[in-house]
Design a protein around this motif. Structure first.
Motif, PDB file in Angstrom:
ATOM      1  N   TYR A   1      -1.240   1.351   5.323  1.00 57.94           N
ATOM      2  CA  TYR A   1      -0.518   2.307   5.985  1.00 57.94           C
ATOM      3  C   TYR A   1      -0.931   3.336   6.655  1.00 57.94           C
ATOM      4  O   TYR A   1      -0.488   3.900   7.045  1.00 57.94           O
ATOM      5  CB  TYR A   1       0.418   2.500   5.385  1.00 57.94           C
ATOM      6  CG  TYR A   1       1.313   1.646   4.827  1.00 57.94           C
ATOM      7  CD1 TYR A   1       1.586   0.567   6.365  1.00 57.94           C
ATOM      8  CD2 TYR A   1       1.123   0.807   3.757  1.00 57.94           C
ATOM      9  CE1 TYR A   1       2.038  -1.362   5.642  1.00 57.94           C
ATOM     10  CE2 TYR A   1       2.108  -0.463   3.159  1.00 57.94           C
ATOM     11  CZ  TYR A   1       2.028  -1.164   4.528  1.00 57.94           C
ATOM     12  OH  TYR A   1       3.072  -2.722   4.419  1.00 57.94           O
TER      13      TYR A   1
ATOM     14  N   ASN B   1      -1.765   0.409  -0.971  1.00 55.53           N
ATOM     15  CA  ASN B   1      -0.851   0.880   0.544  1.00 55.53           C
ATOM     16  C   ASN B   1      -0.665   2.383   1.132  1.00 55.53           C
ATOM     17  O   ASN B   1      -0.744   2.400   2.559  1.00 55.53           O
ATOM     18  CB  ASN B   1       0.997   1.289  -0.474  1.00 55.53           C
ATOM     19  CG  ASN B   1       2.096   0.004  -0.507  1.00 55.53           C
ATOM     20  OD1 ASN B   1       1.494  -0.923  -0.540  1.00 55.53           O
ATOM     21  ND2 ASN B   1       2.602   0.494  -1.819  1.00 55.53           N
TER      22      ASN B   1
ATOM     23  N   ASP C   1      -0.781  10.604   0.606  1.00 54.60           N
ATOM     24  CA  ASP C   1      -1.886  10.025   1.917  1.00 54.60           C
ATOM     25  C   ASP C   1      -1.121  10.712   3.270  1.00 54.60           C
ATOM     26  O   ASP C   1      -0.375  11.067   3.474  1.00 54.60           O
ATOM     27  CB  ASP C   1      -1.753   8.250   1.762  1.00 54.60           C
ATOM     28  CG  ASP C   1      -0.415   7.872   2.814  1.00 54.60           C
ATOM     29  OD1 ASP C   1       0.172   8.422   3.062  1.00 54.60           O
ATOM     30  OD2 ASP C   1      -0.082   6.974   1.513  1.00 54.60           O
TER      31      ASP C   1
ATOM     32  N   SER D   1       6.340  -2.104   9.503  1.00 53.42           N
ATOM     33  CA  SER D   1       5.777  -2.443   8.521  1.00 53.42           C
ATOM     34  C   SER D   1       5.667  -4.061   8.883  1.00 53.42           C
ATOM     35  O   SER D   1       4.026  -5.083   8.843  1.00 53.42           O
ATOM     36  CB  SER D   1       5.016  -2.656   7.063  1.00 53.42           C
ATOM     37  OG  SER D   1       6.178  -2.588   6.728  1.00 53.42           O
TER      38      SER D   1
ATOM     39  N   ARG E   1      10.587  -3.892   3.130  1.00 54.46           N
ATOM     40  CA  ARG E   1       9.836  -4.238   3.915  1.00 54.46           C
ATOM     41  C   ARG E   1       9.849  -2.904   5.182  1.00 54.46           C
ATOM     42  O   ARG E   1      11.275  -3.517   5.684  1.00 54.46           O
ATOM     43  CB  ARG E   1       8.291  -4.888   4.446  1.00 54.46           C
ATOM     44  CG  ARG E   1       7.978  -6.247   3.357  1.00 54.46           C
ATOM     45  CD  ARG E   1       7.014  -6.553   4.415  1.00 54.46           C
ATOM     46  NE  ARG E   1       5.419  -5.929   4.261  1.00 54.46           N
ATOM     47  CZ  ARG E   1       4.828  -6.188   5.195  1.00 54.46           C
ATOM     48  NH1 ARG E   1       5.255  -7.227   5.845  1.00 54.46           N
ATOM     49  NH2 ARG E   1       3.650  -5.532   5.611  1.00 54.46           N
ATOM     50  N   THR E   2       9.508  -2.088   5.545  1.00 51.58           N
ATOM     51  CA  THR E   2      10.128  -0.988   6.135  1.00 51.58           C
ATOM     52  C   THR E   2      10.000  -1.999   8.258  1.00 51.58           C
ATOM     53  O   THR E   2       9.217  -2.745   8.096  1.00 51.58           O
ATOM     54  CB  THR E   2       9.513  -0.419   6.311  1.00 51.58           C
ATOM     55  OG1 THR E   2       8.312   0.481   6.722  1.00 51.58           O
ATOM     56  CG2 THR E   2       8.924   1.097   5.438  1.00 51.58           C
TER      57      THR E   2
ATOM     58  N   LEU F   1       5.063  -2.337  -4.399  1.00 49.22           N
ATOM     59  CA  LEU F   1       6.456  -0.850  -4.887  1.00 49.22           C
ATOM     60  C   LEU F   1       7.010  -1.677  -6.497  1.00 49.22           C
ATOM     61  O   LEU F   1       7.311  -0.898  -7.316  1.00 49.22           O
ATOM     62  CB  LEU F   1       6.615  -0.434  -3.994  1.00 49.22           C
ATOM     63  CG  LEU F   1       5.769   0.091  -3.397  1.00 49.22           C
ATOM     64  CD1 LEU F   1       6.216   1.241  -1.419  1.00 49.22           C
ATOM     65  CD2 LEU F   1       4.580   1.282  -4.119  1.00 49.22           C
TER      66      LEU F   1
HETATM   67  N1  LIG Z   1       1.975   4.630   1.403  1.00 43.32           N
HETATM   68  C1  LIG Z   1       2.729   3.764   2.792  1.00 43.32           C
HETATM   69  N2  LIG Z   1       2.707   4.571   3.530  1.00 43.32           N
HETATM   70  C2  LIG Z   1       3.760   4.029   4.573  1.00 43.32           C
HETATM   71  N3  LIG Z   1       4.306   3.056   4.324  1.00 43.32           N
HETATM   72  C3  LIG Z   1       4.751   2.727   3.065  1.00 43.32           C
HETATM   73  C4  LIG Z   1       3.944   3.221   1.886  1.00 43.32           C
HETATM   74  N4  LIG Z   1       3.789   2.355   0.886  1.00 43.32           N
HETATM   75  C5  LIG Z   1       4.725   2.043   0.735  1.00 43.32           C
HETATM   76  N5  LIG Z   1       4.877   2.007   2.048  1.00 43.32           N
HETATM   77  C6  LIG Z   1       6.326   1.117   3.091  1.00 43.32           C
HETATM   78  O1  LIG Z   1       7.368   0.637   2.050  1.00 43.32           O
HETATM   79  C7  LIG Z   1       7.115  -1.587   1.845  1.00 43.32           C
HETATM   80  C8  LIG Z   1       7.381  -2.072   0.238  1.00 43.32           C
HETATM   81  O2  LIG Z   1       6.292  -1.760  -0.437  1.00 43.32           O
HETATM   82  P1  LIG Z   1       5.072  -2.706  -0.581  1.00 43.32           P
HETATM   83  O3  LIG Z   1       4.357  -2.412  -1.323  1.00 43.32           O
HETATM   84  O4  LIG Z   1       6.364  -2.606  -1.749  1.00 43.32           O
HETATM   85  O5  LIG Z   1       4.999  -3.829  -0.210  1.00 43.32           O
HETATM   86  P2  LIG Z   1       3.801  -3.893   0.802  1.00 43.32           P
HETATM   87  O6  LIG Z   1       2.986  -3.503   0.760  1.00 43.32           O
HETATM   88  O7  LIG Z   1       4.853  -4.340   2.183  1.00 43.32           O
HETATM   89  O8  LIG Z   1       3.446  -5.588  -0.080  1.00 43.32           O
HETATM   90  P3  LIG Z   1       3.056  -5.799  -0.618  1.00 43.32           P
HETATM   91  O9  LIG Z   1       2.266  -4.370  -1.879  1.00 43.32           O
HETATM   92  O10 LIG Z   1       3.563  -7.245  -1.687  1.00 43.32           O
HETATM   93  O11 LIG Z   1       1.207  -6.915  -0.414  1.00 43.32           O
HETATM   94  C9  LIG Z   1       5.790  -1.190   2.711  1.00 43.32           C
HETATM   95  O12 LIG Z   1       6.308  -3.023   3.771  1.00 43.32           O
HETATM   96  C10 LIG Z   1       5.999  -0.039   4.170  1.00 43.32           C
HETATM   97  O13 LIG Z   1       6.464  -0.396   4.921  1.00 43.32           O
END
Ligand SMILES: Nc1ncnc2c1ncn2[C@@H]1O[C@H](COP(=O)(O)OP(=O)(O)OP(=O)(O)O)[C@@H](O)[C@H]1O
Ligand SMILES: [Mg+2]
Length: 357
Positions: free
Chosen positions: A258, A254, A283, A306, A302-303, A318
């Motif tokens: 991001y 992640n 990060d 994203s 997901r925000t 997550l």
């Molecule tokens: N390090 C980060 N920086 C910014 N936003 C984050 C970060 N980690 C998570 N997020 C936000 O939290 C949301 C959920 O994260 P999650 O890992 O569950 O899903 P994803 O990364 O969108 O998809 P997946 O991990 O299933 O491929 C993300 O879509 C993102 O918007």
């Protein structure tokens, strides 16, 4: 035979049988022995009958109100439960067996209510899961269809274009297979079908190995990786090494995904925190809006940022991380500042503390 009928029979028996027996005895005594005059005998008889009537009425009414009435209340409540109304409360009013029965009924009702609510929640989540899966699978399938049509209809008319189209199809198919793998894993872990292989893990060695592994990958992406471990070198935790690696990889992937700065920086800190170890992965990416921070661990969340970006993902990463950490008896949370960066924090109890308590 109904309880009410039985009570009437008891009432009549208390009244009639002693009256008849007493009357016969009195007649025999007055006829044979002549101790009592017939008139007096009749008067005694009437008095005894009256006394019996009062006593029988009193006891039967008492039994009726202390047994029949609560039973009919219980019966009504049972019917309500049968018809799906879990809100009918039966307050125990006495401290006898009936009170105990009401108390047990109340506990049963609360348990049933809880499991009915859990089932509803599970059904709702399953529906949500199915609709999310179909939505997430539809996107790459539509893209694959589009690119394949492009190839078949000759829109990709140069070898370079064809290769580009085929590569996109390949990547989309890979996205789909990754999504299916993650969903299968999530379903298994959610229904406790993945047995954990817990073992004693030396925190210092484990994280050093982990950092070495991810370090190479991050280096190839030009990301700076910082690492500090301030725990004692002999600190142990009970954990499933493979699943813990999944947690770390998911969080780091992640952070990489991001990142929005020219120079990406990821800092991993492992610290002592009373009877636990605290891991922080920071990060300098795009950060998360305050309203989204509490929701990022929800399945499929997901925000908006994203969702609207071209970064793939299904929002399941997550939720898997949270489940694994909680199955280790730990806790995970996140702090973040928009446009500055995000820190994921999680704690896992140390080995010796688990055994001391
Ligand atoms: N390090 C980060 N920086 C910014 N936003 C984050 C970060 N980690 C998570 N997020 C936000 O939290 C949301 C959920 O994260 P999650 O890992 O569950 O899903 P994803 O990364 O969108 O998809 P997946 O991990 O299933 O491929 C993300 O879509 C993102 O918007
Ligand atoms: Mg993710």
């Amino acid at each position: 035979m109904k309880l009410r009928t039985r009570l009437i029979i008891v009432f009549l028996s208390i009244l009639i049988i002693p009256t008849i027996v007493f009357y016969i005895c009195l007649r025999i005594i007055s006829a044979n022995i002549g101790l009592v005059e017939l008139d007096v005998a009749n008067q005694i008889m009437a008095l005894v009958f009256l006394l019996l009537l009062i006593t029988a009425s009193f006891f039967c009414t008492w039994i009726y109100y202390s047994i029949f009435s609560p039973i009919s209340k219980l019966n009504e409540a049972m019917k309500e439960i049968r018809d799906g109304n879990m809100e009918c409360v039966l307050e125990p009013q006495t401290h006898d067996e009936i009170g105990e029965l009401f108390q047990n009924f109340e506990e049963m009702r609360l348990r049933l209510k809880e499991s009915a609510e859990e089932k509803l929640k599970y059904d709702r989540e399953s529906k949500e899961l199915i609709s999310n899966i179909s939505h997430d699978l539809k996107t790459p399938i539509t893209a694959i269809q589009g690119y394949m049509e492009g190839i078949l209809e000759g829109v990709a008319d140069t070898p370079e274009k064809q290769e580009k189209y085929l590569r996109t199809v390949y990547n989309k198919a890979k996205d789909m297979s990754r999504l299916i793998e993650e969903l299968t894993f999530y379903t298994k872990i959610d229904t406790n079908k993945i047995p954990y292989n817990f073992s004693k893990i030396n925190v210092y060695n484990y994280f050093s190995d982990c950092i070495e592994e991810v370090g190479l990958e991050l280096e190839s992406k030009g990301i700076i990786l910082g690492y500090t471990n301030s725990t004692d070198k002999d600190t142990l935790i009970i954990a499933d090494g493979e699943q813990l690696k999944r947690v770390i990889n998911n969080i780091i992937s992640n952070s990489v995904k991001y990142l929005d700065k020219a120079q990406g920086i990821i800092d991993i800190r492992v610290k002592d925190s009373l009877d636990s170890i605290l891991v922080e992965i920071e990060d300098n990416g795009c950060g998360i809006a305050p309203k989204d921070v509490p929701k990022v661990f929800d399945r499929f969340y997901r925000t908006d940022a994203s969702r609207n970006s071209l970064k793939g993902g299904s929002g399941i990463g997550l939720s898997i991380v949270k489940k694994i950490i909680e199955d280790h008896g730990g806790r995970i949370w996140c702090t973040s500042t928009e446009h500055i960066g995000t820190v994921m924090h999680f704690v896992i109890r140390k080995y010796q503390e688990v055994y001391r308590s």
